[in-house]
Design an enzyme around this catalytic site. Structure first.
Site, PDB file in Angstrom:
ATOM      1  N   LYS A 204      14.247 -33.097  21.481  1.00 14.24           N
ATOM      2  CA  LYS A 204      12.812 -33.276  21.267  1.00 14.24           C
ATOM      3  C   LYS A 204      12.422 -34.662  21.772  1.00 14.24           C
ATOM      4  O   LYS A 204      12.325 -35.629  21.016  1.00 14.24           O
ATOM      5  CB  LYS A 204      12.459 -33.120  19.782  1.00 14.24           C
ATOM      6  N   SER A 405       7.084 -25.047  22.271  1.00 13.09           N
ATOM      7  CA  SER A 405       6.892 -25.646  20.959  1.00 13.09           C
ATOM      8  C   SER A 405       5.845 -24.848  20.172  1.00 13.09           C
ATOM      9  O   SER A 405       6.065 -23.687  19.877  1.00 13.09           O
ATOM     10  CB  SER A 405       6.521 -27.128  21.097  1.00 13.09           C
TER      11      SER A 405
END
Length: 618
Positions: A204, A405
């Protein structure tokens, strides 16, 4: 009574200003009414003139191709008369409508692509348009492309043409994919700003520019894996459609300095020598070529032709009957309401509810082109889709350029997920950013002191160091959101949570890579998604497609009931001579990145769980 000269002048100026403002509004209203009358007269005065045979469809597309126009009909009309600014866009749905109609129209013999002012974000929409051009060719029609120059996006569109021409002073610029990002750790340290990053996900990397001076090894690995796959797919497509040996594009780029020197810097000749184009011609030479092949139109002293907008007007969408409903989820995801071109958790959920309660809509397609955003907003949308399926209406997700996401989160409540091979998806991870500027406060002599009833009151104050207890709370919350993400994804994909976690951790994948890892059901197009939804909704082949979008004011709804869209409005403006280009502007990369950090810190909540991939599309 005493005379007050300044008061009298003020009243006089006020009367003058009100009169001027009333005159301005009157003029704009008259022009607006004239445009509306022109639209209605055109619709009810006997229809459009039929096309003659050997007509060429000219696609001189000016603007960015998007999933959904961000401007309403009224905004588009008013922008053309100087009462506002609207970014010029072309909707993918309109391009597909025009090309599919042309493929079945016996009077259309040729499609001409003029791509100098055309741009596209992401590879998926390029593939959709390319597939439509292939359907045109399969119907026995010629496709001719011309450009002053080609970048690698509009060149991919041009490769679907039978013939590609470039201007003598033009070029074909194929560069490859990838990016160099700015990293701000040292700059923020010098300013005295501390960025507290709390996340779940090894890959991430969204917030890395604020905490590092370069990418982490994991982020560099993931980026290389993604971009190499996208570039391999791109070069394979170009080489396929141009009938070039495998590896030609990479070899040409490697030898470009020598090749350019040998051609005395003539980039157009290099493009011809490497077989990227079929000829070097000026625009008037292409016009002469098309006149010789087709039919001459004496009224315009050119070949017989119909423009994109004129042809679109000839093919309005069906207004009644059972339908596949389409909701476009394009842009970043926020909690509340958002207009077209962006995604609001509340407003998009309301659109889904409208589709569910509409008895004529038998199935729903969610077209996703989003890098994510608010986890809460994403869940509002996912839940509403879940309720739609529970009500007996099938839901099919069509992934566009990016569905990562939060964009992946909203794709999980569906009967089928269809991705383009080059969709950027995955990025199953969560983070929160809390910047603090206590060092800046110290430098400026600012002291932040007060009394609170508990340690939690004012726990996040940007001018004070982050309380470790507050950081612990946020980490717990982020862990919980990630658990929700992976658990829901596992249930949707019928996979163990551990398997989702293994391909999650915030890592992005291409659509093809996601298919290999079980994150999507199959690879395909938007057209495939519509067909799948129609079959699941038990509709025939001649099904209607309706787009569920925000409802405008009563006047806009009246126009839309007659099939008037933003594209129609632009066409009317052009014919009336009231649209002469739109002003554009772009913020610098640094300003954009800093603005994002500022927005995160300026939120109304103590913190926000963010599911965003910060994907830079090739």
């Amino acid at each position: 009574m005493s005379f007050k000269p300044f008061s009298a002048i003020g009243r006089g100026f006020g009367m003058f200003w009100r009169a001027l403002d009333a005159t301005r509004r009157t003029i704009f209203n008259v022009i607006f009414l004239a445009i509306v009358v022109a639209i209605l007269v055109g619709m009810f005065s006997g229809g459009v003139k039929p096309l003659s045979d050997k007509t060429a469809l000219v696609l001189e597309l000016k603007g960015e191709m998007v999933e959904q126009s961000s401007a309403s009909v009224q905004e588009t009309l008013m922008s053309g008369i100087g009462a506002g600014e609207t970014r010029r866009t072309i909707q993918l749905r309109d391009v597909l409508t025009v090309l599919d109609a042309a493929s079945k129209d016996s009077n259309i013999s040729t499609v001409v692509l003029l791509l100098d002012e055309f741009s596209v974000s992401g590879m998926a929409n390029l593939h959709e348009m390319g597939a439509a051009l292939e359907r045109v060719k399969a119907a026995g029609k010629k496709v001719v492309a011309w450009g002053g120059s080609y970048d690698q996006k509009n060149y991919l569109i041009a490769t679907h043409a039978n013939e590609i021409y470039v201007h003598p002073m033009g070029m074909v610029m194929l560069e490859g994919f990838g990016r160099h990002r700015n990293y701000y750790r040292d700059a923020l340290d010098k300013l005295g700003v501390t960025v507290n990053l709390i996340k779940v996900g090894t890959y991430k990397s969204f917030a890395e520019p604020y905490i590092n001076n370069g990418p982490s090894p994991a982020a560099a690995e993931a980026d290389a894996f993604l971009y190499n796959a996208l570039w391999a797919n791109y070069t394979a497509e170009v080489e396929k459609f141009r009938k070039l040996p495998a590896g030609t594009i990479d070899q040409s780029i490697a030898k470009l300095p020598e090749t350019m020197a040998a051609a005395n810097g003539n980039a157009a000749q290099v493009a011809l020598d490497t077989k990227l184009v079929d000829g070097i011609k000026t625009r008037d030479e292409v016009r002469d070529l098309l006149m010789k092949r087709g039919a001459r139109d004496q009224s315009i002293k050119s070949f017989r032709q119909v423009s994109f907008n004129d042809y679109l007007l000839r093919h309005p969408q069906k207004m009644f009957g059972d339908a596949v409903g389409v909701i476009v989820a394009e842009g970043s995801i926020s909690d509340g309401s958002a207009g077209p071109g962006s995604i609001g958790g509340v407003s998009t959920a309301n659109l889904i509810r409208r589709a569910r309660e509409d008895e004529q809509i038998k199935a729903l397609v969610l077209r996703v082109d989003s890098p994510g955003g608010s986890a809460y907003g994403s869940e509002l949308i996912r839940r509403e889709l879940e309720l739609t399926r529970a009500a007996g209406k099938p839901v099919v997700v069509s992934m566009g350029g990016v569905a990562a996401s939060g964009g992946y989160w909203i794709s999980m409540a569906s009967d089928e997920v269809i991705a383009d091979p080059s969709t950027v998806t995955g990025s199953i991870g969560v983070f929160a950013i809390l910047p603090t500027a206590e060092k800046v406060a110290d430098k400026l002599g600012i002291h932040t002191v007060g009394t609170t009833t508990t340690w939690l009151a004012d726990a996040y104050n940007p001018l004070r160091p982050l309380d470790p207890r507050f950081g612990q709370l946020i980490q717990s919350s982020i862990n919980h959101v990630y658990s929700e993400f992976t658990t829901k994804a596992a249930a949707a994909r019928k996979m163990p949570v551990a398997a989702i976690d293994a391909v999650g951790q915030g890592r992005v994948w291409t659509g093809a890579q996601a298919k290999e890892r079980g994150l999507v059901d199959r690879l395909g197009s938007y057209t495939d998604a519509l067909a799948s939804a129609a079959a699941r909704g038990k509709l025939g082949k001649d099904y209607r497609v309706t787009y569920i979008e925000r409802q405008g004011n009563p006047f806009e709804r009246l126009l839309q009931s007659f099939g008037v869209s933003a594209a129609t409005a632009i066409n009317i403006q052009v014919k009336l001579g009231v649209l002469d280009g739109l002003p554009t502007g772009a913020a610098t990369t640094v300003a954009r990145d800093m603005a994002f950090l500022s927005n995160i810190a300026d939120g109304k909540k103590p913190f926000a769980a963010v599911t965003h991939c910060m994907c830079e599309l090739p």
